[in-house]
Design a protein around this motif. Structure first.
Motif, PDB file in Angstrom:
ATOM      1  N   ALA A 132      -1.427  -2.077  -2.064  1.00 52.89           N
ATOM      2  CA  ALA A 132      -1.381  -2.221   0.096  1.00 52.89           C
ATOM      3  C   ALA A 132      -2.364  -1.199   0.614  1.00 52.89           C
ATOM      4  O   ALA A 132      -3.200  -1.707   0.944  1.00 52.89           O
ATOM      5  N   ILE A 133      -2.039  -0.354   0.578  1.00 51.29           N
ATOM      6  CA  ILE A 133      -2.887   1.185   0.908  1.00 51.29           C
ATOM      7  C   ILE A 133      -4.074   1.477   0.804  1.00 51.29           C
ATOM      8  O   ILE A 133      -5.447   1.069   1.684  1.00 51.29           O
ATOM      9  N   ALA A 176      -1.204  -1.348  11.122  1.00 50.06           N
ATOM     10  CA  ALA A 176      -0.542  -1.885  12.529  1.00 50.06           C
ATOM     11  C   ALA A 176      -1.735  -3.269  12.534  1.00 50.06           C
ATOM     12  O   ALA A 176      -1.058  -4.657  13.306  1.00 50.06           O
ATOM     13  N   ALA A 177      -2.909  -3.820  12.224  1.00 52.15           N
ATOM     14  CA  ALA A 177      -4.210  -4.708  13.011  1.00 52.15           C
ATOM     15  C   ALA A 177      -3.721  -5.724  11.211  1.00 52.15           C
ATOM     16  O   ALA A 177      -4.937  -6.353  11.672  1.00 52.15           O
ATOM     17  N   SER A 178      -3.289  -5.365  10.332  1.00 48.57           N
ATOM     18  CA  SER A 178      -3.285  -6.305   8.883  1.00 48.57           C
ATOM     19  C   SER A 178      -2.374  -6.999   9.357  1.00 48.57           C
ATOM     20  O   SER A 178      -1.445  -7.038   9.501  1.00 48.57           O
ATOM     21  N   ASP A 179      -2.653  -8.466   8.179  1.00 46.78           N
ATOM     22  CA  ASP A 179      -1.128  -8.968   7.785  1.00 46.78           C
ATOM     23  C   ASP A 179      -1.016  -9.023   6.734  1.00 46.78           C
ATOM     24  O   ASP A 179      -1.639  -9.157   5.932  1.00 46.78           O
ATOM     25  N   ILE A 180      -0.175  -8.259   5.660  1.00 47.60           N
ATOM     26  CA  ILE A 180       0.089  -7.875   4.958  1.00 47.60           C
ATOM     27  C   ILE A 180       1.487  -8.611   4.431  1.00 47.60           C
ATOM     28  O   ILE A 180       2.631  -8.444   5.022  1.00 47.60           O
ATOM     29  N   LYS A 181       1.265  -9.626   3.132  1.00 48.11           N
ATOM     30  CA  LYS A 181       2.454 -10.258   2.740  1.00 48.11           C
ATOM     31  C   LYS A 181       3.354  -9.442   0.811  1.00 48.11           C
ATOM     32  O   LYS A 181       2.414  -8.872   0.804  1.00 48.11           O
ATOM     33  N   LEU A 206       5.401  -1.971   4.801  1.00 49.27           N
ATOM     34  CA  LEU A 206       4.499  -0.943   4.768  1.00 49.27           C
ATOM     35  C   LEU A 206       4.739  -0.033   6.908  1.00 49.27           C
ATOM     36  O   LEU A 206       4.279   0.456   7.542  1.00 49.27           O
ATOM     37  N   ASN A 207       6.409  -0.498   6.981  1.00 51.76           N
ATOM     38  CA  ASN A 207       6.529   0.070   8.312  1.00 51.76           C
ATOM     39  C   ASN A 207       6.643   1.147   8.330  1.00 51.76           C
ATOM     40  O   ASN A 207       6.957   1.830   9.903  1.00 51.76           O
TER      41      ASN A 207
END
Length: 265
Positions: A47-48, A253-258, A262-263
């Protein structure tokens, strides 16, 4: 595939192929028989990477792969991520005063390498063989018990019982420095005082060792000028790491990740 254990990874609307995450699991530590843990770690890493590549595309980054070793080059994705981070992160070299202040916190951190004069008794075994390992441990503990009653018998006991070629010199290994032996053995050396025998047998890939520290030269504190460049380099790397983590956290923080958590980034 179990959707609960292996959920789809979607980053800002982009569906990441399961094959990419599956390949990444090989780089992640996880308990045996717990594939879901390895998958979650891999999903976070992918994801990163996906976020960084998306940002590189948005900024129209262009970066040619560099040689990172003899005949080894970055992949195109690695080059793009490097180019992005070079653009996004600006770390100023630390000043001389800042470096000196860091050194002054604890000059004893910066020493020449220690030297240890060491003897040992090896009860050899293959640590992967449970039966052989147990037999060697029992033998080593028996020898330790003999030494507790008569520490001066170390050399004679090593000559009679050790499975190492050093038995011919009473177990003496001579002088050792950092990286001269296996990590587990060195870790034990760092805990021993001069004249001390290890309280418990030390397991390495060679078997169980009873270690005696014959002499210690701890290393001299280096003057500031001798370590100035090294401290400055370490401070610059640490600042770069902090800024890169902050940059990635902003992207998250600015992304939509499912499909990834990544908290903690």
């Amino acid at each position: 595939m179990n959707a609960a254990l292996f959920p789809d990874l979607i980053v800002n609307g982009e569906l990441v192929p399961h094959a990419l995450i599956a390949a990444e699991t090989q780089n992640q530590d996880a308990p045996k028989g717990k594939p879901g843990i390895a998958w979650r770690k891999a999903a976070n890493a992918v994801a990163i990477r996906t976020l960084l590549l998306q940002e590189a595309a948005a900024r129209q980054i262009v970066a040619a792969p560099r040689e990172v070793g003899p005949g080894r080059f970055e992949t195109e994705e690695e080059a793009l991520i490097r180019g992005l981070l070079e653009q996004a992160i600006d770390v100023a070299p630390p000043t001389g005063d800042t470096i000196h202040s860091e050194w002054e916190k604890d000059p004893a951190r910066f020493r020449t390498a220690p030297l240890w004069e060491v003897s040992h008794i090896l009860c050899g075994c293959d640590p992967r063989d449970a039966a052989a390992r147990a037999k060697a441990l029992a033998r080593a503990k028996g020898l330790l018990a003999l030494l507790e009653g008569n520490p001066k018998s170390f050399a004679a006991l090593a000559a009679r019982e050790s499975d190492c070629g050093s038995r011919s010199s009473g177990g003496s290994l001579g002088q050792l420095g950092p990286n001269d032996t296996v990590p587990e053995f060195e870790a034990a050396l760092r805990q021993l005082s001069e004249g001390e025998i290890s309280a418990e047998p030390v397991l390495t890939r060679h078997g169980y060792h009873i270690i005696r520290m014959d002499a210690v030269a701890p290393g001299k504190i280096l003057p500031f000028e001798a370590v100035r460049a090294k401290i400055g380099e370490a401070m610059e790397k640490a600042a770069w790491a902090r800024q890169s983590r902050s940059f990635i956290a902003q992207l998250v923080a600015a992304s939509d990740i499912k499909g990834a958590d990544l908290n903690s980034v």
